[in-house]
Design a protein around this motif. Structure first.
Motif, PDB file in Angstrom:
ATOM      1  N   TYR A   6     -29.821 -72.877  -9.277  1.00 15.69           N
ATOM      2  CA  TYR A   6     -28.526 -72.312  -9.662  1.00 15.69           C
ATOM      3  C   TYR A   6     -28.579 -70.785  -9.670  1.00 15.69           C
ATOM      4  O   TYR A   6     -27.675 -70.127  -9.164  1.00 15.69           O
ATOM      5  CB  TYR A   6     -28.135 -72.857 -11.039  1.00 15.69           C
ATOM      6  CG  TYR A   6     -26.892 -72.248 -11.624  1.00 15.69           C
ATOM      7  CD1 TYR A   6     -25.634 -72.605 -11.164  1.00 15.69           C
ATOM      8  CD2 TYR A   6     -26.972 -71.325 -12.663  1.00 15.69           C
ATOM      9  CE1 TYR A   6     -24.490 -72.068 -11.719  1.00 15.69           C
ATOM     10  CE2 TYR A   6     -25.838 -70.777 -13.222  1.00 15.69           C
ATOM     11  CZ  TYR A   6     -24.605 -71.144 -12.746  1.00 15.69           C
ATOM     12  OH  TYR A   6     -23.473 -70.594 -13.292  1.00 15.69           O
ATOM     13  N   TRP A   8     -30.658 -68.879  -8.011  1.00 17.35           N
ATOM     14  CA  TRP A   8     -30.863 -68.419  -6.647  1.00 17.35           C
ATOM     15  C   TRP A   8     -29.561 -68.453  -5.854  1.00 17.35           C
ATOM     16  O   TRP A   8     -29.282 -67.544  -5.074  1.00 17.35           O
ATOM     17  CB  TRP A   8     -31.937 -69.268  -5.977  1.00 17.35           C
ATOM     18  CG  TRP A   8     -32.263 -68.849  -4.582  1.00 17.35           C
ATOM     19  CD1 TRP A   8     -32.898 -67.704  -4.196  1.00 17.35           C
ATOM     20  CD2 TRP A   8     -31.964 -69.555  -3.381  1.00 17.35           C
ATOM     21  NE1 TRP A   8     -33.025 -67.661  -2.834  1.00 17.35           N
ATOM     22  CE2 TRP A   8     -32.451 -68.802  -2.307  1.00 17.35           C
ATOM     23  CE3 TRP A   8     -31.339 -70.766  -3.123  1.00 17.35           C
ATOM     24  CZ2 TRP A   8     -32.322 -69.202  -1.000  1.00 17.35           C
ATOM     25  CZ3 TRP A   8     -31.223 -71.168  -1.817  1.00 17.35           C
ATOM     26  CH2 TRP A   8     -31.709 -70.387  -0.768  1.00 17.35           C
ATOM     27  N   LEU A   9     -28.736 -69.492  -6.065  1.00 15.23           N
ATOM     28  CA  LEU A   9     -27.503 -69.628  -5.297  1.00 15.23           C
ATOM     29  C   LEU A   9     -26.372 -68.749  -5.820  1.00 15.23           C
ATOM     30  O   LEU A   9     -25.640 -68.141  -5.029  1.00 15.23           O
ATOM     31  CB  LEU A   9     -27.035 -71.093  -5.304  1.00 15.23           C
ATOM     32  CG  LEU A   9     -27.880 -72.068  -4.510  1.00 15.23           C
ATOM     33  CD1 LEU A   9     -27.384 -73.491  -4.716  1.00 15.23           C
ATOM     34  CD2 LEU A   9     -27.862 -71.709  -3.037  1.00 15.23           C
ATOM     35  N   PHE A  10     -26.197 -68.690  -7.142  1.00 19.18           N
ATOM     36  CA  PHE A  10     -25.009 -68.052  -7.698  1.00 19.18           C
ATOM     37  C   PHE A  10     -25.256 -66.727  -8.405  1.00 19.18           C
ATOM     38  O   PHE A  10     -24.314 -65.951  -8.587  1.00 19.18           O
ATOM     39  CB  PHE A  10     -24.317 -69.018  -8.669  1.00 19.18           C
ATOM     40  CG  PHE A  10     -23.870 -70.280  -8.006  1.00 19.18           C
ATOM     41  CD1 PHE A  10     -22.817 -70.280  -7.118  1.00 19.18           C
ATOM     42  CD2 PHE A  10     -24.532 -71.468  -8.260  1.00 19.18           C
ATOM     43  CE1 PHE A  10     -22.401 -71.444  -6.506  1.00 19.18           C
ATOM     44  CE2 PHE A  10     -24.130 -72.639  -7.649  1.00 19.18           C
ATOM     45  CZ  PHE A  10     -23.063 -72.630  -6.766  1.00 19.18           C
ATOM     46  N   HIS A  11     -26.469 -66.462  -8.833  1.00 15.59           N
ATOM     47  CA  HIS A  11     -26.747 -65.231  -9.592  1.00 15.59           C
ATOM     48  C   HIS A  11     -27.966 -64.506  -9.044  1.00 15.59           C
ATOM     49  O   HIS A  11     -28.777 -63.964  -9.800  1.00 15.59           O
ATOM     50  CB  HIS A  11     -26.963 -65.575 -11.076  1.00 15.59           C
ATOM     51  CG  HIS A  11     -25.757 -66.139 -11.735  1.00 15.59           C
ATOM     52  ND1 HIS A  11     -24.698 -65.360 -12.133  1.00 15.59           N
ATOM     53  CD2 HIS A  11     -25.427 -67.423 -12.040  1.00 15.59           C
ATOM     54  CE1 HIS A  11     -23.775 -66.136 -12.670  1.00 15.59           C
ATOM     55  NE2 HIS A  11     -24.185 -67.385 -12.616  1.00 15.59           N
ATOM     56  N   SER A  12     -28.094 -64.460  -7.740  1.00 10.84           N
ATOM     57  CA  SER A  12     -29.260 -63.798  -7.149  1.00 10.84           C
ATOM     58  C   SER A  12     -29.231 -62.292  -7.406  1.00 10.84           C
ATOM     59  O   SER A  12     -30.272 -61.674  -7.576  1.00 10.84           O
ATOM     60  CB  SER A  12     -29.328 -64.091  -5.655  1.00 10.84           C
ATOM     61  OG  SER A  12     -28.173 -63.609  -5.006  1.00 10.84           O
ATOM     62  N   THR A  68     -26.093 -66.972 -19.347  1.00  8.38           N
ATOM     63  CA  THR A  68     -25.924 -67.755 -18.122  1.00  8.38           C
ATOM     64  C   THR A  68     -26.709 -69.056 -18.217  1.00  8.38           C
ATOM     65  O   THR A  68     -26.211 -70.115 -17.823  1.00  8.38           O
ATOM     66  CB  THR A  68     -26.402 -66.942 -16.902  1.00  8.38           C
ATOM     67  OG1 THR A  68     -25.643 -65.743 -16.820  1.00  8.38           O
ATOM     68  CG2 THR A  68     -26.258 -67.717 -15.624  1.00  8.38           C
ATOM     69  N   PHE A  72     -25.147 -72.779 -18.133  1.00  3.32           N
ATOM     70  CA  PHE A  72     -25.625 -73.741 -17.145  1.00  3.32           C
ATOM     71  C   PHE A  72     -26.134 -74.999 -17.824  1.00  3.32           C
ATOM     72  O   PHE A  72     -25.855 -76.113 -17.371  1.00  3.32           O
ATOM     73  CB  PHE A  72     -26.742 -73.143 -16.290  1.00  3.32           C
ATOM     74  CG  PHE A  72     -27.394 -74.154 -15.403  1.00  3.32           C
ATOM     75  CD1 PHE A  72     -26.785 -74.559 -14.235  1.00  3.32           C
ATOM     76  CD2 PHE A  72     -28.609 -74.722 -15.755  1.00  3.32           C
ATOM     77  CE1 PHE A  72     -27.371 -75.513 -13.433  1.00  3.32           C
ATOM     78  CE2 PHE A  72     -29.192 -75.673 -14.959  1.00  3.32           C
ATOM     79  CZ  PHE A  72     -28.583 -76.072 -13.784  1.00  3.32           C
TER      80      PHE A  72
END
Length: 171
Positions: A6, A8-12, A68, A72
């Motif tokens: 999550y 890596w995809l949305f909060h890199s 975050t 999540f």
């Protein structure tokens, strides 16, 4: 694992900012430790303010990452609950009046009505009772597997310890 994906995809960008800020603060702090506070006070004071400012920014980024993670965790646990327990409730509600299967007449005598409880036709097994039975069998199977795994592990550990003690005695 899911949280890392999550992030890596949305909060890199947030995680890369956090890594960069940590590296910057550590480098500045290392330089601060190399600087003498008495001999180079102006440089030391400037580095000290920079480290303090960096730590404050790092703390803010860490709190953002923590919030975050909490958000999540709430979403992920809710999704898992819906996909497991929520589906069970829905299936039980949707098929509440349907029979899973019918029993031969007279098998359970007067207690046969309990198996059709609450809304299934008389002489049948309801979805709710079937779910209870399946859950019970799964729990018993889980307990048996855990007990077997524990007993296998406990028999392997003493053998390993006796081998090491016998090797010590030989030398």
């Amino acid at each position: 694992m899911a949280y890392v994906l999550y992030l890596w995809l949305f909060h890199s960008s947030t995680s890369s900012q956090l890594r960069a800020k940590r590296k910057e603060v550590l480098n500045t702090k290392a330089e601060l430790l190399k600087t003498s506070a008495q001999d180079q006070f102006a440089k030391w004071a400037k580095l000290r303010r920079s480290v303090d400012k960096g730590l404050a920014e790092l703390e803010k980024l860490n709190s953002d990452v923590a919030s975050t993670k909490t958000a999540f965790s709430l979403k992920f646990n809710s999704a898992i609950w819906l996909l497991t327990t929520g589906v069970q409730f829905f299936v039980g509600w949707w098929y509440r009046k349907a029979a899973v299967f019918y029993l031969p007449p007279g098998w359970f005598g007067p207690l046969g009505w309990w198996l059709s409880f609450p809304f299934a036709p008389a002489g049948s097994v309801s979805v709710g009772v079937w779910q209870m039975a399946c859950k019970r069998v799964i729990k018993i199977g889980e307990r048996v597997v855990k007990d077997l795994a524990g007993s296998i592990q406990s028999t392997v550990e003493p053998e390993a310890s006796t081998e090491t003690t016998s090797e010590k005695k030989d030398t």
